[in-house]
Design a protein around this motif. Sequence first.
Motif, PDB file in Angstrom:
ATOM      1  N   GLY A 180     -27.562 -51.872  28.478  1.00 44.27           N
ATOM      2  CA  GLY A 180     -28.176 -50.910  27.576  1.00 44.27           C
ATOM      3  C   GLY A 180     -28.499 -49.563  28.182  1.00 44.27           C
ATOM      4  N   SER A 181     -28.344 -49.424  29.496  1.00 44.33           N
ATOM      5  CA  SER A 181     -28.713 -48.158  30.134  1.00 44.33           C
ATOM      6  C   SER A 181     -27.820 -47.011  29.693  1.00 44.33           C
ATOM      7  CB  SER A 181     -28.666 -48.299  31.653  1.00 44.33           C
ATOM      8  OG  SER A 181     -27.350 -48.615  32.087  1.00 44.33           O
ATOM      9  N   TRP A 182     -26.638 -47.322  29.218  1.00 45.93           N
ATOM     10  CA  TRP A 182     -25.683 -46.283  28.821  1.00 45.93           C
ATOM     11  C   TRP A 182     -25.790 -45.935  27.342  1.00 45.93           C
ATOM     12  CZ3 TRP A 182     -21.945 -48.084  25.334  1.00 45.93           C
ATOM     13  CH2 TRP A 182     -21.875 -49.489  25.198  1.00 45.93           C
ATOM     14  N   TRP A 183     -26.752 -46.504  26.625  1.00 50.56           N
ATOM     15  CA  TRP A 183     -26.912 -46.214  25.204  1.00 50.56           C
ATOM     16  C   TRP A 183     -27.626 -44.886  24.970  1.00 50.56           C
ATOM     17  CZ3 TRP A 183     -28.950 -51.660  23.330  1.00 50.56           C
ATOM     18  CH2 TRP A 183     -27.933 -52.607  23.554  1.00 50.56           C
ATOM     19  N   ARG A 184     -28.076 -44.230  26.044  1.00 52.96           N
ATOM     20  CA  ARG A 184     -28.758 -42.941  25.956  1.00 52.96           C
ATOM     21  C   ARG A 184     -28.092 -41.993  26.943  1.00 52.96           C
ATOM     22  NH1 ARG A 184     -33.837 -40.995  24.256  1.00 52.96           N
ATOM     23  NH2 ARG A 184     -34.307 -43.068  23.411  1.00 52.96           N
ATOM     24  N   ARG A 185     -27.846 -40.763  26.508  1.00 53.42           N
ATOM     25  CA  ARG A 185     -27.217 -39.762  27.381  1.00 53.42           C
ATOM     26  C   ARG A 185     -27.948 -38.438  27.237  1.00 53.42           C
ATOM     27  NH1 ARG A 185     -23.202 -36.423  25.665  1.00 53.42           N
ATOM     28  NH2 ARG A 185     -22.430 -37.935  24.138  1.00 53.42           N
ATOM     29  N   ALA A 186     -28.299 -37.835  28.368  1.00 52.34           N
ATOM     30  CA  ALA A 186     -28.952 -36.526  28.393  1.00 52.34           C
ATOM     31  C   ALA A 186     -30.165 -36.489  27.466  1.00 52.34           C
ATOM     32  CB  ALA A 186     -27.964 -35.425  28.016  1.00 52.34           C
ATOM     33  N   GLY A 187     -30.932 -37.583  27.483  1.00 50.38           N
ATOM     34  CA  GLY A 187     -32.196 -37.601  26.765  1.00 50.38           C
ATOM     35  C   GLY A 187     -32.138 -38.039  25.319  1.00 50.38           C
ATOM     36  N   ARG A 188     -30.940 -38.305  24.794  1.00 51.18           N
ATOM     37  CA  ARG A 188     -30.810 -38.722  23.401  1.00 51.18           C
ATOM     38  C   ARG A 188     -30.051 -40.049  23.300  1.00 51.18           C
ATOM     39  NH1 ARG A 188     -31.952 -35.135  19.424  1.00 51.18           N
ATOM     40  NH2 ARG A 188     -32.035 -32.927  19.947  1.00 51.18           N
ATOM     41  N   PRO A 189     -30.387 -40.893  22.294  1.00 51.15           N
ATOM     42  CA  PRO A 189     -29.492 -41.996  21.980  1.00 51.15           C
ATOM     43  C   PRO A 189     -28.090 -41.452  21.706  1.00 51.15           C
ATOM     44  CG  PRO A 189     -31.572 -42.263  20.820  1.00 51.15           C
ATOM     45  CD  PRO A 189     -31.599 -40.897  21.459  1.00 51.15           C
ATOM     46  N   ILE A 190     -27.066 -42.126  22.190  1.00 55.24           N
ATOM     47  CA  ILE A 190     -25.688 -41.632  22.114  1.00 55.24           C
ATOM     48  C   ILE A 190     -25.316 -41.161  20.711  1.00 55.24           C
ATOM     49  CG2 ILE A 190     -23.262 -42.327  22.279  1.00 55.24           C
ATOM     50  CD1 ILE A 190     -24.498 -41.884  24.987  1.00 55.24           C
ATOM     51  N   ALA A 191     -25.675 -41.940  19.694  1.00 59.63           N
ATOM     52  CA  ALA A 191     -25.257 -41.609  18.326  1.00 59.63           C
ATOM     53  C   ALA A 191     -25.804 -40.271  17.856  1.00 59.63           C
ATOM     54  CB  ALA A 191     -25.675 -42.716  17.358  1.00 59.63           C
ATOM     55  N   GLN A 192     -26.917 -39.816  18.441  1.00 58.00           N
ATOM     56  CA  GLN A 192     -27.488 -38.544  17.995  1.00 58.00           C
ATOM     57  C   GLN A 192     -26.598 -37.358  18.336  1.00 58.00           C
ATOM     58  OE1 GLN A 192     -31.574 -37.917  19.109  1.00 58.00           O
ATOM     59  NE2 GLN A 192     -32.285 -39.776  18.092  1.00 58.00           N
ATOM     60  N   TRP A 193     -25.763 -37.498  19.348  1.00 57.17           N
ATOM     61  CA  TRP A 193     -24.892 -36.380  19.711  1.00 57.17           C
ATOM     62  C   TRP A 193     -23.788 -36.158  18.679  1.00 57.17           C
ATOM     63  CZ3 TRP A 193     -26.804 -33.074  22.898  1.00 57.17           C
ATOM     64  CH2 TRP A 193     -27.710 -33.484  23.874  1.00 57.17           C
ATOM     65  N   THR A 194     -23.622 -37.095  17.753  1.00 57.07           N
ATOM     66  CA  THR A 194     -22.695 -36.865  16.634  1.00 57.07           C
ATOM     67  C   THR A 194     -23.367 -36.036  15.539  1.00 57.07           C
ATOM     68  OG1 THR A 194     -23.322 -38.876  15.399  1.00 57.07           O
ATOM     69  CG2 THR A 194     -21.619 -39.097  17.092  1.00 57.07           C
ATOM     70  N   ARG A 195     -24.703 -35.848  15.668  1.00 60.97           N
ATOM     71  CA  ARG A 195     -25.458 -35.129  14.653  1.00 60.97           C
ATOM     72  C   ARG A 195     -25.932 -33.761  15.127  1.00 60.97           C
ATOM     73  NH1 ARG A 195     -24.275 -36.859  10.103  1.00 60.97           N
ATOM     74  NH2 ARG A 195     -26.184 -35.894   9.298  1.00 60.97           N
ATOM     75  N   THR A 196     -26.024 -33.561  16.435  1.00 64.37           N
ATOM     76  CA  THR A 196     -26.561 -32.316  16.973  1.00 64.37           C
ATOM     77  C   THR A 196     -26.013 -32.077  18.359  1.00 64.37           C
ATOM     78  OG1 THR A 196     -28.607 -31.126  17.532  1.00 64.37           O
ATOM     79  CG2 THR A 196     -28.571 -33.486  17.968  1.00 64.37           C
ATOM     80  N   ASP A 197     -25.998 -30.823  18.790  1.00 61.90           N
ATOM     81  CA  ASP A 197     -25.653 -30.505  20.169  1.00 61.90           C
ATOM     82  C   ASP A 197     -26.865 -29.879  20.886  1.00 61.90           C
ATOM     83  OD1 ASP A 197     -25.790 -28.060  18.941  1.00 61.90           O
ATOM     84  OD2 ASP A 197     -23.733 -27.458  19.406  1.00 61.90           O
ATOM     85  N   GLU A 198     -28.038 -30.085  20.303  1.00 60.31           N
ATOM     86  CA  GLU A 198     -29.261 -29.520  20.850  1.00 60.31           C
ATOM     87  C   GLU A 198     -29.721 -30.349  22.047  1.00 60.31           C
ATOM     88  OE1 GLU A 198     -33.903 -28.604  19.560  1.00 60.31           O
ATOM     89  OE2 GLU A 198     -32.384 -29.052  18.026  1.00 60.31           O
ATOM     90  N   ALA A 199     -29.840 -29.712  23.209  1.00 61.98           N
ATOM     91  CA  ALA A 199     -30.284 -30.387  24.414  1.00 61.98           C
ATOM     92  C   ALA A 199     -31.777 -30.682  24.333  1.00 61.98           C
ATOM     93  CB  ALA A 199     -29.979 -29.546  25.643  1.00 61.98           C
ATOM     94  N   VAL A 200     -32.217 -31.692  25.088  1.00 65.43           N
ATOM     95  CA  VAL A 200     -33.627 -32.030  25.153  1.00 65.43           C
ATOM     96  C   VAL A 200     -34.061 -32.042  26.615  1.00 65.43           C
ATOM     97  CG1 VAL A 200     -33.646 -33.361  23.033  1.00 65.43           C
ATOM     98  CG2 VAL A 200     -33.090 -34.490  25.181  1.00 65.43           C
ATOM     99  N   ASP A 201     -35.368 -31.903  26.827  1.00 66.58           N
ATOM    100  CA  ASP A 201     -35.886 -31.897  28.196  1.00 66.58           C
ATOM    101  C   ASP A 201     -35.834 -33.304  28.775  1.00 66.58           C
ATOM    102  OD1 ASP A 201     -36.439 -29.211  27.973  1.00 66.58           O
ATOM    103  OD2 ASP A 201     -38.490 -29.567  27.229  1.00 66.58           O
TER     104      ASP A 201
END
Length: 228
Positions: free
Chosen positions: A207-228
């Motif tokens: 499950g460690s790979w289910w999140r990338r750059a601070g977001r759940p992976i699926a969220q990157w299909t909805r936004t390209d906004e980076a998070v801290d």
Amino acid sequence: MPNRIVSRTEWNEARAELLAREKEQTHASDALAAARRRLPMTPMEPVTVIGANGSVGLQEVFEGRRLLIVYHFMWKNGKPHHQQCEGCTHSQAAMTAAVCAYLAERDVTYAVFSSGPIDEILAYRDFMGWTMPWYSTADSPDVLATRNGGDLRCYLRTDDQVFQTYETKWRGIEAMMPSLQLLDLTADGRQETWEDSPADVPLAKAGSWWRRAGRPIAQWTRTDEAVD
């Protein structure tokens, strides 16, 4: 390279041996499903949940159908979208409107319950572009409570009664995650530490790979906004 390289003939022979084992697993799974269909059921006490239009009884969640599947989405009260559960987000990503339509064709409604406030959970659903009905159990009796989310439960409705027929958790919900089933078919698998994999396959915690750059992976299909 993780596996031996062989001729096509030898590969076909090895594949045939594995296919026989796969068929055995399929038949065993069919037998388990048959037993599951015969599992005793238990009546539910009258309970209510909060939907987009206010409080409703559990019978109304069926939307007139005979069967109901409910996923309990872990909720972190007051947290922004990117801090919500990556595992539950992963499980819901495959539950498209088309999948729910196929379930409905077999008289099954799919819904999601969360213990958070209804305005928060609906905002997350809309952010993800999902269409399945979500309900809050924040004010519901303990019979609808779960350990902390991630559980899957099934119900049957008669004219005047609702029965719980099944529940599962942990790896039992993997039926909702075709990404995992497809990875299991590849030479590297899921690349998680619990797997029996060739020595040169890089592995990470489940499950460690289910999140990338601070977001759940699926969220990157909805936004390209980076998070801290």
